[in-house]
Enzyme design. Sequence first.
Site, PDB file in Angstrom:
ATOM      1  N   ASN A 183      23.057  55.221  21.406  1.00 50.37           N
ATOM      2  CA  ASN A 183      24.206  55.098  20.619  1.00 50.37           C
ATOM      3  C   ASN A 183      23.346  53.993  20.216  1.00 50.37           C
ATOM      4  OD1 ASN A 183      26.972  54.688  19.008  1.00 50.37           O
ATOM      5  ND2 ASN A 183      26.929  54.789  20.851  1.00 50.37           N
ATOM      6  N   TRP A 184      23.120  53.918  19.596  1.00 53.04           N
ATOM      7  CA  TRP A 184      22.305  52.336  19.291  1.00 53.04           C
ATOM      8  C   TRP A 184      24.076  51.081  18.159  1.00 53.04           C
ATOM      9  CZ3 TRP A 184      17.971  52.714  15.233  1.00 53.04           C
ATOM     10  CH2 TRP A 184      17.002  53.458  15.600  1.00 53.04           C
ATOM     11  N   LYS A 185      25.159  51.457  18.301  1.00 52.29           N
ATOM     12  CA  LYS A 185      26.463  50.609  17.993  1.00 52.29           C
ATOM     13  C   LYS A 185      25.543  50.107  17.297  1.00 52.29           C
ATOM     14  CE  LYS A 185      28.160  50.722  22.678  1.00 52.29           C
ATOM     15  NZ  LYS A 185      29.360  50.511  23.692  1.00 52.29           N
ATOM     16  N   HIS A 202      35.074  57.863  20.769  1.00 48.63           N
ATOM     17  CA  HIS A 202      34.067  56.433  21.490  1.00 48.63           C
ATOM     18  C   HIS A 202      35.353  55.795  21.496  1.00 48.63           C
ATOM     19  CE1 HIS A 202      31.390  54.138  22.814  1.00 48.63           C
ATOM     20  NE2 HIS A 202      30.506  54.365  23.038  1.00 48.63           N
ATOM     21  N   GLU A 234      35.220  52.675  21.733  1.00 42.04           N
ATOM     22  CA  GLU A 234      35.550  52.415  21.060  1.00 42.04           C
ATOM     23  C   GLU A 234      36.642  52.163  19.435  1.00 42.04           C
ATOM     24  OE1 GLU A 234      31.345  50.154  22.482  1.00 42.04           O
ATOM     25  OE2 GLU A 234      31.372  51.122  21.167  1.00 42.04           O
ATOM     26  N   GLU A 273      33.008  58.904  29.179  1.00 41.84           N
ATOM     27  CA  GLU A 273      32.533  57.386  29.158  1.00 41.84           C
ATOM     28  C   GLU A 273      33.982  57.036  30.025  1.00 41.84           C
ATOM     29  OE1 GLU A 273      32.162  56.131  25.428  1.00 41.84           O
ATOM     30  OE2 GLU A 273      33.854  56.650  24.728  1.00 41.84           O
ATOM     31  N   GLY A 333      29.626  48.753  28.122  1.00 38.38           N
ATOM     32  CA  GLY A 333      29.205  47.131  28.389  1.00 38.38           C
ATOM     33  C   GLY A 333      29.946  46.403  29.329  1.00 38.38           C
ATOM     34  N   SER A 352      27.281  51.602  30.280  1.00 35.49           N
ATOM     35  CA  SER A 352      26.256  51.217  30.776  1.00 35.49           C
ATOM     36  C   SER A 352      25.279  51.869  31.923  1.00 35.49           C
ATOM     37  CB  SER A 352      27.426  49.927  32.104  1.00 35.49           C
ATOM     38  OG  SER A 352      28.545  49.291  31.089  1.00 35.49           O
ATOM     39  N   GLY A 362      23.692  53.644  25.647  1.00 31.93           N
ATOM     40  CA  GLY A 362      24.342  52.594  24.666  1.00 31.93           C
ATOM     41  C   GLY A 362      23.570  51.248  24.878  1.00 31.93           C
ATOM     42  N   GLY A 363      23.709  50.344  25.198  1.00 36.75           N
ATOM     43  CA  GLY A 363      22.488  49.143  25.055  1.00 36.75           C
ATOM     44  C   GLY A 363      21.085  49.373  25.880  1.00 36.75           C
TER      45      GLY A 363
END
Length: 249
Positions: free
Chosen positions: A9-11, A94, A96, A166, A172, A211, A232-233
């Site tokens: 997931n590049w967000k 998600h 977010e 999640e 994050g 994370s 994610g990151g």
Amino acid sequence: MKQTLIIANWKMNGSILANSKLLTGMLKFSNTANTELVICPPFPYLHQVKEYIVGSNIKLGAQNVNENNSGSYTGEVSADMLKEFYCRYVLVGHSERRSLFQESNGIIAKKITQAMDAGLTPVLCIGESLAQREKGDAQSVILEQLSCVINDIGLKKFKSVVIAYEPIWAIGTGQTASPEQAQKVHRMIRQYIYGLDPILSKNISILYGGSVNEINAAELIKQKDIDGFLVGGASLKPDSIETICKLKI
């Protein structure tokens, strides 16, 4: 043997140049045995990613979908539009989206229906906040998120859904659930589904997100009820996502 599913997931990150470099690196390990890799870029880059992954084993996914098929919804994207870009997966619910855009369980259920009607595989994201965990409400929150969708779309359709747990407190933040904490929740989710359909409980993929990186993933993937990751990151770093994809169960 069930494939390990890794969803990147590049967000809201990326550029044409940065994506090109990242995708070039990812293509080098796209044929990792028994692992399916899915990339979920921002909407403007769906075409770029689609062109890069032609002929590889990488699948394309989207980060969101609207609960309506078409209409006056400025800035939104329908499931049928995603399908035209050969998307195979779509993230739904998600944390977010739930927190920043106030998406309710009811809206999320409608999004899942739209995705499935278009032939996409929805990835249902569920999880608790730190406050909910500290109050001892994690299980009830997670089961409510699950049951709302199952009751709305029916168990038969739910068989085509992927679940991603999640914990909101670990997204994050650099924190992550310990392997034991993650396994406990994954086991609870699988047991809940077992009570509804024992066969589905064995076949459904339950991913961990929160994370995830190349260091903690090695212990997390050893847990019996963790079938892969929503990353994610770390998915923006070719070396990190490669390490995660090549982990042995």
